[in-house]
Scaffold this motif. Structure first.
Motif, mmCIF file in Angstrom:
data_model
loop_
_atom_site.group_PDB
_atom_site.id
_atom_site.type_symbol
_atom_site.label_atom_id
_atom_site.label_comp_id
_atom_site.label_asym_id
_atom_site.label_seq_id
_atom_site.Cartn_x
_atom_site.Cartn_y
_atom_site.Cartn_z
ATOM 1 N N VAL A 14 4.039 -18.895 -7.747
ATOM 2 C CA VAL A 14 2.751 -19.109 -6.700
ATOM 3 C C VAL A 14 3.256 -18.634 -5.730
ATOM 4 C CG1 VAL A 14 1.251 -20.793 -5.756
ATOM 5 C CG2 VAL A 14 2.087 -21.042 -8.335
ATOM 6 N N ILE A 15 3.731 -18.133 -4.700
ATOM 7 C CA ILE A 15 3.673 -18.302 -3.496
ATOM 8 C C ILE A 15 3.831 -16.136 -4.166
ATOM 9 C CG2 ILE A 15 6.049 -17.613 -1.662
ATOM 10 C CD1 ILE A 15 6.381 -21.056 -2.187
ATOM 11 N N LEU A 16 4.695 -16.120 -5.088
ATOM 12 C CA LEU A 16 4.581 -14.622 -5.226
ATOM 13 C C LEU A 16 3.984 -14.087 -5.305
ATOM 14 C CD1 LEU A 16 8.168 -14.243 -7.341
ATOM 15 C CD2 LEU A 16 7.836 -13.801 -4.486
ATOM 16 N N VAL A 17 2.644 -14.376 -6.588
ATOM 17 C CA VAL A 17 1.171 -14.047 -6.287
ATOM 18 C C VAL A 17 0.585 -13.954 -5.251
ATOM 19 C CG1 VAL A 17 -1.176 -14.354 -7.962
ATOM 20 C CG2 VAL A 17 1.460 -14.945 -9.099
ATOM 21 N N ALA A 18 0.508 -15.352 -4.622
ATOM 22 C CA ALA A 18 -0.119 -15.757 -3.053
ATOM 23 C C ALA A 18 0.194 -14.111 -2.306
ATOM 24 C CB ALA A 18 0.111 -16.494 -2.708
ATOM 25 N N GLY A 19 1.569 -13.918 -2.381
ATOM 26 C CA GLY A 19 2.183 -13.334 -1.298
ATOM 27 C C GLY A 19 1.487 -11.808 -1.513
ATOM 28 N N TRP A 20 1.572 -11.204 -3.195
ATOM 29 C CA TRP A 20 1.058 -9.742 -3.908
ATOM 30 C C TRP A 20 -0.978 -10.267 -3.051
ATOM 31 C CZ3 TRP A 20 -2.456 -9.496 -7.766
ATOM 32 C CH2 TRP A 20 -2.643 -7.791 -8.306
ATOM 33 N N LEU A 21 -1.654 -10.836 -3.454
ATOM 34 C CA LEU A 21 -2.728 -11.234 -2.633
ATOM 35 C C LEU A 21 -3.006 -10.659 -1.403
ATOM 36 C CD1 LEU A 21 -3.470 -13.556 -5.532
ATOM 37 C CD2 LEU A 21 -4.729 -10.745 -6.215
ATOM 38 N N ILE A 22 -2.760 -11.324 -0.619
ATOM 39 C CA ILE A 22 -2.521 -11.269 0.833
ATOM 40 C C ILE A 22 -2.621 -10.160 1.464
ATOM 41 C CG2 ILE A 22 -1.747 -11.865 2.836
ATOM 42 C CD1 ILE A 22 -1.473 -15.156 2.248
ATOM 43 N N GLY A 23 -1.001 -9.273 0.546
ATOM 44 C CA GLY A 23 -0.675 -7.279 0.703
ATOM 45 C C GLY A 23 -2.053 -7.004 -0.237
ATOM 46 N N TYR A 24 -2.203 -7.288 -0.942
ATOM 47 C CA TYR A 24 -2.960 -6.090 -1.590
ATOM 48 C C TYR A 24 -4.405 -6.353 -0.642
ATOM 49 C CZ TYR A 24 -6.460 -4.507 -4.808
ATOM 50 O OH TYR A 24 -7.851 -3.799 -4.901
ATOM 51 N N ALA A 25 -4.878 -7.821 -0.118
ATOM 52 C CA ALA A 25 -6.774 -7.615 0.540
ATOM 53 C C ALA A 25 -6.471 -7.371 2.312
ATOM 54 C CB ALA A 25 -5.978 -9.444 1.189
ATOM 55 N N SER A 26 -5.032 -7.203 2.114
ATOM 56 C CA SER A 26 -4.797 -6.197 3.963
ATOM 57 C C SER A 26 -4.542 -5.322 3.838
ATOM 58 C CB SER A 26 -3.898 -7.152 4.927
ATOM 59 O OG SER A 26 -2.516 -7.332 4.116
ATOM 60 N N ALA A 27 -3.885 -4.752 2.916
ATOM 61 C CA ALA A 27 -4.228 -3.234 2.621
ATOM 62 C C ALA A 27 -4.836 -2.311 3.285
ATOM 63 C CB ALA A 27 -3.921 -2.940 1.303
ATOM 64 N N PRO A 28 -4.908 -0.923 3.458
ATOM 65 C CA PRO A 28 -6.189 -0.418 4.158
ATOM 66 C C PRO A 28 -6.606 0.101 3.190
ATOM 67 C CG PRO A 28 -4.149 0.245 4.619
ATOM 68 C CD PRO A 28 -3.483 -1.314 4.304
ATOM 69 N N GLY A 29 -7.658 1.041 3.677
ATOM 70 C CA GLY A 29 -8.573 1.230 1.578
ATOM 71 C C GLY A 29 -7.818 2.844 1.343
ATOM 72 N N THR A 30 -7.841 2.838 0.464
ATOM 73 C CA THR A 30 -7.161 3.706 -0.540
ATOM 74 C C THR A 30 -7.905 5.135 -0.022
ATOM 75 O OG1 THR A 30 -8.136 3.698 -2.736
ATOM 76 C CG2 THR A 30 -5.952 2.799 -2.254
ATOM 77 N N ARG A 31 -8.899 5.236 -0.001
ATOM 78 C CA ARG A 31 -9.769 6.735 0.402
ATOM 79 C C ARG A 31 -8.986 7.544 1.735
ATOM 80 N NH1 ARG A 31 -15.752 4.446 1.380
ATOM 81 N NH2 ARG A 31 -14.607 2.786 1.357
ATOM 82 N N LYS A 32 -8.723 6.955 2.268
ATOM 83 C CA LYS A 32 -8.218 7.247 4.016
ATOM 84 C C LYS A 32 -7.097 8.262 2.310
ATOM 85 C CE LYS A 32 -5.504 6.546 7.835
ATOM 86 N NZ LYS A 32 -5.201 5.532 8.451
#
Length: 98
Positions: A14-32
């Motif tokens: 659960v902690i690993l999945v939560a960390g992955w989701l937080i990291g994905y949500a805080s990542a800058p947009g890939t369009r740049k």
């Protein structure tokens, strides 16, 4: 091994999945980054074309210099034959005047 019970493994997952989701949500947009990659590919293609053009010009220059060297080598051989004939007091071969 620090994790021994199934509850600990579930909590770890659960902690690993939560960390992955937080990291994905805080990542800058890939369009740049896609735009930067596209721009870099365009610059590389332009550089590559320029380098190939310069290489073609240099190869042409080398070919011209080789032809010029052959002409000069032939003229030098003729001059050496003329000098040898003059040193040996032999008559000069006739030359065609153009």
């Amino acid at each position: 091994m620090p994790f021994t019970t199934p509850e600990q493994f579930i909590l770890l997952f659960v902690i690993l999945v939560a960390g992955w989701l937080i990291g994905y949500a805080s990542a800058p947009g890939t369009r740049k980054y896609k735009r930067q990659l596209r721009d870099e590919a365009t610059r590389y293609a332009a550089y590559h074309d320029d380098a190939e053009g310069r290489l073609r010009i240099a190869d042409q220059r080398v070919a011209d210099l080789h032809r010029e060297t052959e002409v000069l080598r032939d003229e030098l051989a003729e001059a050496d034959r003329t000098i040898a004939a003059l040193r040996g007091s032999e008559p000069l071969p006739p030359r065609d005047l153009i």
